[in-house]
Design an enzyme around this catalytic site. Structure first.
Site, PDB file in Angstrom:
ATOM      1  N   ARG A   1      -4.424  -9.000   2.247  1.00 17.55           N
ATOM      2  CA  ARG A   1      -5.166  -8.837   3.491  1.00 17.55           C
ATOM      3  C   ARG A   1      -4.263  -9.218   4.659  1.00 17.55           C
ATOM      4  O   ARG A   1      -3.452 -10.154   4.549  1.00 17.55           O
ATOM      5  CB  ARG A   1      -6.393  -9.749   3.505  1.00 17.55           C
ATOM      6  CG  ARG A   1      -7.497  -9.309   2.561  1.00 17.55           C
ATOM      7  CD  ARG A   1      -8.135  -7.996   3.016  1.00 17.55           C
ATOM      8  NE  ARG A   1      -9.298  -7.649   2.237  1.00 17.55           N
ATOM      9  CZ  ARG A   1      -9.308  -6.867   1.163  1.00 17.55           C
ATOM     10  NH1 ARG A   1      -8.170  -6.342   0.708  1.00 17.55           N
ATOM     11  NH2 ARG A   1     -10.423  -6.584   0.541  1.00 17.55           N
TER      12      ARG A   1
ATOM     13  N   HIS B   1      -3.433   0.848   3.588  1.00 17.97           N
ATOM     14  CA  HIS B   1      -4.290   0.139   2.618  1.00 17.97           C
ATOM     15  C   HIS B   1      -4.605   1.044   1.410  1.00 17.97           C
ATOM     16  O   HIS B   1      -5.779   1.281   1.095  1.00 17.97           O
ATOM     17  CB  HIS B   1      -5.597  -0.332   3.299  1.00 17.97           C
ATOM     18  CG  HIS B   1      -6.230  -1.503   2.596  1.00 17.97           C
ATOM     19  ND1 HIS B   1      -6.776  -2.573   3.256  1.00 17.97           N
ATOM     20  CD2 HIS B   1      -6.402  -1.765   1.278  1.00 17.97           C
ATOM     21  CE1 HIS B   1      -7.260  -3.440   2.375  1.00 17.97           C
ATOM     22  NE2 HIS B   1      -7.033  -2.966   1.170  1.00 17.97           N
TER      23      HIS B   1
HETATM   24  C1  GLV Z   1      -9.552  -3.529  -1.568  1.00 15.65           C
HETATM   25  O1  GLV Z   1      -8.889  -3.872  -0.663  1.00 15.65           O
HETATM   26  C2  GLV Z   1     -10.389  -4.397  -2.349  1.00 15.65           C
HETATM   27  O2  GLV Z   1     -10.676  -5.535  -1.934  1.00 15.65           O
HETATM   28  O3  GLV Z   1     -10.832  -3.977  -3.439  1.00 15.65           O
END
Ligand code: GLV
Length: 316
Positions: free
Chosen positions: A227, A275
């Site tokens: 993150r 992401h």
């Molecule tokens: C993706 O970022 C997740 O948390 O699965």
């Protein structure tokens, strides 16, 4: 008896089809297609959600379980009104494999300098660069939860010298494991590539800051597959600007989508990916969700369960 589905910002249709197929006795309502929640509020027994609006889960008086469409919990953790019900994370082995392969790709790229050769090709430059053997290339994985363990294992199996650090003692074959604040510095000191797999919690926000980065050797690289909030962006940019870090491969950001103004887009030593390190395949992951719903139906415990911070605070 119905399911509320909200994969906010992502594909809902495939999940809708898979859940309908796997749980034919249940009606699945897509939150993005509901004109009024009131119509079905009493019917809803399970919420299958991602990034769901804060406060909304209180509207379903017969809710029995909350099933997240991802492994991260920060969205739900930020909502203090979430009902006291089982919250189940989605930890799909297929996603973990993807994240490990993403990391392996970038570690290999950094180790063998493939980007440099691509650049050289554009200039028609024929020049080899010295490299060390993979077993002398040190990769440190921060956070040895399900993701970190899979990543560390994949890198170790491919011949890299892998260490891991976690808040708690962990054991992993072929991986040197460090634990707790006292061993953090030792885990960083010979690192060529640091891979961040720490989840975001109140303790890890801004964890990768100037103090931590300064403990890495000159020219180390960073990969973030966790993150954005775990990293202090200004400190990372400063370390890149002064060449202390040679490169950062970033797949997660404090604000997503990454805003146009972000310096990360333009920094010559930053690789940005949107992401995507772990793709969730609804076709395999829906089975995990359906199995957990059936477990709750049968009075069994679903897994992996997540403790909401409001509950932990209340029981402390
Ligand atoms: C993706 O970022 C997740 O948390 O699965």
């Amino acid at each position: 008896m119905s399911i509320l589905l909200n994969n906010n910002g992502y594909d809902n249709q495939t999940w809708y089809e898979q859940l309908t197929m796997l749980l034919p006795q249940k009606t699945v309502y897509r939150y993005d297609q509901l004109s009024s929640v009131d119509v079905v509020a009493e019917e809803i027994e399970y919420a299958v959600i991602w990034n769901h609006p804060a406060g909304d889960l209180q509207c379903y008086p017969n809710l029995k379980g909350i099933l997240l469409l991802g492994a991260g919990t920060e969205h739900i953790d930020q909502d203090p009104t979430v009902p006291d019900l089982p919250i189940v994370r989605l930890v799909d082995p297929e996603v973990l494999k993807d994240m490990a392969l993403y990391t392996l790709y970038w570690v290999m790229n950094l180790h063998r300098q493939y980007d440099t050769y691509r650049e050289q090709q554009s200039q028609r430059v024929w020049q080899r660069h010295d490299i060390c053997a993979p077993q002398d290339y040190n990769v440190t994985v921060l956070g040895l939860g399900a993701v970190g363990k899979e990543v560390a294992k994949r890198l170790q199996l491919n011949g890299f010298n892998v260490s891991g650090w976690d808040r708690f003692e962990q054991q992993l074959d072929g991986v040197t494991c460090y634990a707790g604040p006292d061993q953090l510095g030792t885990s960083l000191q010979a690192t060529d590539v640091l891979v961040n797999c720490l989840p975001v919690t109140p303790d890890t926000i801004g964890f990768i800051d100037s103090t931590l980065l300064s403990q890495l050797p000159q020219s180390a690289a960073l990969i973030n597959i966790s993150r954005g909030d775990v990293i202090r962006d200004v400190d990372l940019l400063a370390a890149l600007d002064r060449g202390h870090l040679s490169h950062a491969v970033l797949d997660a950001f404090s604000i997503e989508p990454l805003p146009e103004y972000s310096r990360f887009w333009r920094h010559p030593n930053v690789t940005v990916t949107p992401h995507m390190s772990g793709a969730t395949y609804a076709r395999s992951a829906a089975r995990l969700i359906a199995d957990n719903i059936l477990r709750i139906e049968n009075g069994e415990e679903p897994f992996p369960l997540h403790q909401h911070p409001a509950r932990i605070a209340a029981s402390a």
